[in-house]
Design a protein around this motif. Structure first.
Motif, short mmCIF file in Angstrom:
data_model
loop_
_atom_site.label_atom_id
_atom_site.label_comp_id
_atom_site.label_asym_id
_atom_site.label_seq_id
_atom_site.Cartn_x
_atom_site.Cartn_y
_atom_site.Cartn_z
N LEU A 146 -129.74 23.91 36.57
CA LEU A 146 -130.36 23.43 38.01
C LEU A 146 -131.78 23.14 38.28
O LEU A 146 -132.22 22.54 39.09
N VAL A 147 -132.29 22.97 37.60
CA VAL A 147 -134.12 22.95 37.78
C VAL A 147 -133.81 20.96 37.23
O VAL A 147 -134.22 20.39 37.48
N SER A 148 -133.34 21.80 36.26
CA SER A 148 -133.44 20.31 35.26
C SER A 148 -132.37 19.02 36.72
O SER A 148 -132.60 17.76 36.43
N ILE A 149 -131.52 19.00 37.01
CA ILE A 149 -130.64 18.65 37.76
C ILE A 149 -131.50 18.28 39.21
O ILE A 149 -131.88 16.56 39.70
N ALA A 150 -132.52 19.32 39.58
CA ALA A 150 -133.56 18.46 40.86
C ALA A 150 -134.41 17.54 40.05
O ALA A 150 -134.78 16.66 40.62
N CYS A 151 -135.06 18.07 38.64
CA CYS A 151 -135.64 17.34 38.63
C CYS A 151 -135.23 15.51 38.62
O CYS A 151 -136.01 14.57 38.07
N PHE A 152 -134.21 15.65 37.69
CA PHE A 152 -133.50 14.42 37.20
C PHE A 152 -133.57 13.01 38.96
O PHE A 152 -133.73 11.77 38.80
N ILE A 153 -133.77 13.73 39.78
CA ILE A 153 -133.13 13.09 41.37
C ILE A 153 -134.63 12.72 41.57
O ILE A 153 -134.71 11.88 41.91
N VAL A 154 -135.69 13.39 41.42
CA VAL A 154 -137.01 13.54 42.12
C VAL A 154 -137.80 12.29 41.36
O VAL A 154 -138.95 11.84 41.70
N LEU A 155 -137.14 11.82 39.84
CA LEU A 155 -138.21 11.31 39.29
C LEU A 155 -138.87 10.04 39.41
O LEU A 155 -139.36 9.79 39.23
N PRO A 156 -137.66 9.29 39.54
CA PRO A 156 -137.15 8.24 40.25
C PRO A 156 -138.63 8.14 41.47
O PRO A 156 -138.83 6.86 41.67
N HIS A 157 -139.07 9.18 42.29
CA HIS A 157 -139.67 8.63 43.62
C HIS A 157 -141.49 9.13 43.51
O HIS A 157 -142.23 9.29 43.87
N LEU A 158 -141.34 9.89 41.98
CA LEU A 158 -142.53 10.98 41.79
C LEU A 158 -143.80 9.08 42.22
O LEU A 158 -144.04 8.26 41.14
N PRO A 159 -144.93 9.18 42.41
CA PRO A 159 -146.15 8.62 42.64
C PRO A 159 -147.09 8.05 41.58
O PRO A 159 -147.68 7.07 41.19
N SER A 160 -146.99 8.63 39.86
CA SER A 160 -148.21 8.77 38.83
C SER A 160 -147.52 9.48 37.58
O SER A 160 -146.13 9.87 37.87
N VAL A 161 -148.04 8.56 37.09
CA VAL A 161 -148.10 9.06 35.38
C VAL A 161 -148.49 10.62 34.85
O VAL A 161 -146.78 11.14 34.69
N ALA A 162 -149.04 11.23 35.43
CA ALA A 162 -149.16 12.43 35.75
C ALA A 162 -147.88 13.61 36.22
O ALA A 162 -147.58 14.68 35.11
#
Length: 393
Positions: free
Chosen positions: A277-293
């Motif tokens: 479940l944590v991984s699913i949420a991470c995959f969904i938000v990944l493309p919208h993150l503002p920085s490399v960090a």
């Protein structure tokens, strides 16, 4: 037990390093061998092809042989074929030697996962599997930097170095690993491919292996395009993208070493569900993150989950039928490479069609969701006794 754990760690580290070794060498080899870009990738694909095809044969064969002899012979052949890559004179010879290295790895690596339940008590299996998985995770973190550093002197040095290390590991296998005579179960005397019938005829096993396929396909679909995504989105150089991969590989190591503790605290079912479940949420938000960090931080959790989930899944699959662990391990590895190939191909189409990582992230999330549902409804997570009964019938 420490000696055997160290041995299995080194086997997976050497094989895993060789898997990732050629990636930084592709531009150099492409220019040297005068081959177009569309063929250059097959210098990587040749290894996966050899592994995927022969893993299906290696598993059933190894269930009828002494696993020590299989692992020792496979590691020696792996060392020789890897060193031969350093003498390649063109695309054809490189393809052949990489293919042979993959075939050798197909006979060697599954013996590790099949040997752990045979050599360690049940209370230690999860911990040992996590440490061994850390060997593969460490190869992901260090494989590309090692290859780049050695290749800066000469392109052939990485192959000679890893080949020599593989020979040393073969010596370690000879002296440290006890003989493991084949089980006398009638299934191990059946024709090679008929030994897969108990798995193919079991609805539980079919659902479990489908879950494994979706898990690997989703992860490697996203994994294949990390470098391109961070380069396109954040305008990183190749070296900087390599440092990103190194950091993510550390997450895999953390998960591998800490997996046994997490499973002990949460139990197997809760660990699997929470991690997915944590991984699913991470995959969904990944493309919208503002920085490399931010990207690295979120993807780090995915790699931690991979380090925990992968040995857990292999342990569940191997427990389906203790008499054909080699067959199960080889089928699991072959499925992993097939899922990697298919997942990467689909991800490439999605990335090109929709011009970005968003669709790839959604695809990976969907694969993880499907995998989780298959694991839950198969019953393998909570009902090992029923799994063994079904496969024995």
């Amino acid at each position: 037990m420490f000696r055997l754990t160290t041995l299995f760690f080194l086997v997976m580290f050497v094989i895993g390093t060789d898997t990732f070794l050629i990636s930084p060498l592709i531009p150099t080899l492409q220019n040297m061998f005068h081959i177009p870009t569309e063929y250059a990738g097959w210098m990587v694909g040749a290894y996966a092809l050899g592994y995927a095809l022969f893993a299906l044969i290696a598993g059933p064969l190894s269930d009828g042989w002494d696993r020590k002899k299989v692992m020792l012979s496979g590691m020696v052949c792996f060392a020789v074929s890897t060193m031969l890559c350093g003498f390649a004179t063109g695309f054809g010879s490189m393809f052949l030697f990489r293919f042979l290295a993959g075939v050798s790895a197909a006979f060697t690596a599954p013996q590790v996962w099949a040997s752990i339940p045979a050599l360690f008590p049940p209370s230690k299996i999860a911990k040992v599997s996590g440490i061994v998985m850390a060997g593969l995770a460490a190869s992901q973190a260090f494989g590309i930097p090692i290859g780049s550093l050695l290749a800066s002197t000469h392109w052939s040095y990485p192959f000679f170095t890893i080949g020599a290390c593989a020979l040393l590991v073969a010596v370690f296998i000879f002296y440290a690993l006890p003989a493991m005579k084949p089980n006398q179960d009638p299934q191990t005397k059946n024709p090679i491919f008929s030994r897969y019938l108990p798995l193919l005829n079991s609805p539980l096993a079919r659902r479990a292996f489908l879950a494994h396929f979706l898990f690997q396909g989703g992860f490697f679909a996203a994994f294949s395009f990390i470098g391109k995504w961070v380069t396109d989105r954040f305008h990183l150089s190749i070296d900087q993208a390599g440092y990103v991969m190194f950091f993510l590989g550390l997450g895999n190591i953390v998960g591998s070493f800490g997996g046994a503790y997490v499973i002990q605290k949460l139990n197997r079912f809760n660990t699997l569900v929470a991690g997915f479940l944590v991984s699913i949420a991470c995959f969904i938000v990944l493309p919208h993150l503002p920085s490399v960090a931010a990207f690295e931080g979120v993807y780090f959790f995915i790699f931690v989950n991979m380090g925990i989930a992968f040995p857990l899944i292999l342990g569940m699959l191997n427990s389906l039928n203790p008499t054909i662990r080699g067959t199960i391990s080889s089928l699991a590895n072959s499925i992993m490479y097939a899922a990697t190939t298919l997942g990467s191909w689909i991800a490439g189409l999605l990335y090109a069609t929709f011009n970005g990582f968003s669709s790839v992230g959604l695809f990976a999330a969907a694969c993880f969701a499907g995998s989780l549902l298959c694991f839950i409804f198969s019953g393998i997570v909570n009902n090992q006794a029923q799994a063994k009964k079904e496969l024995a019938s």
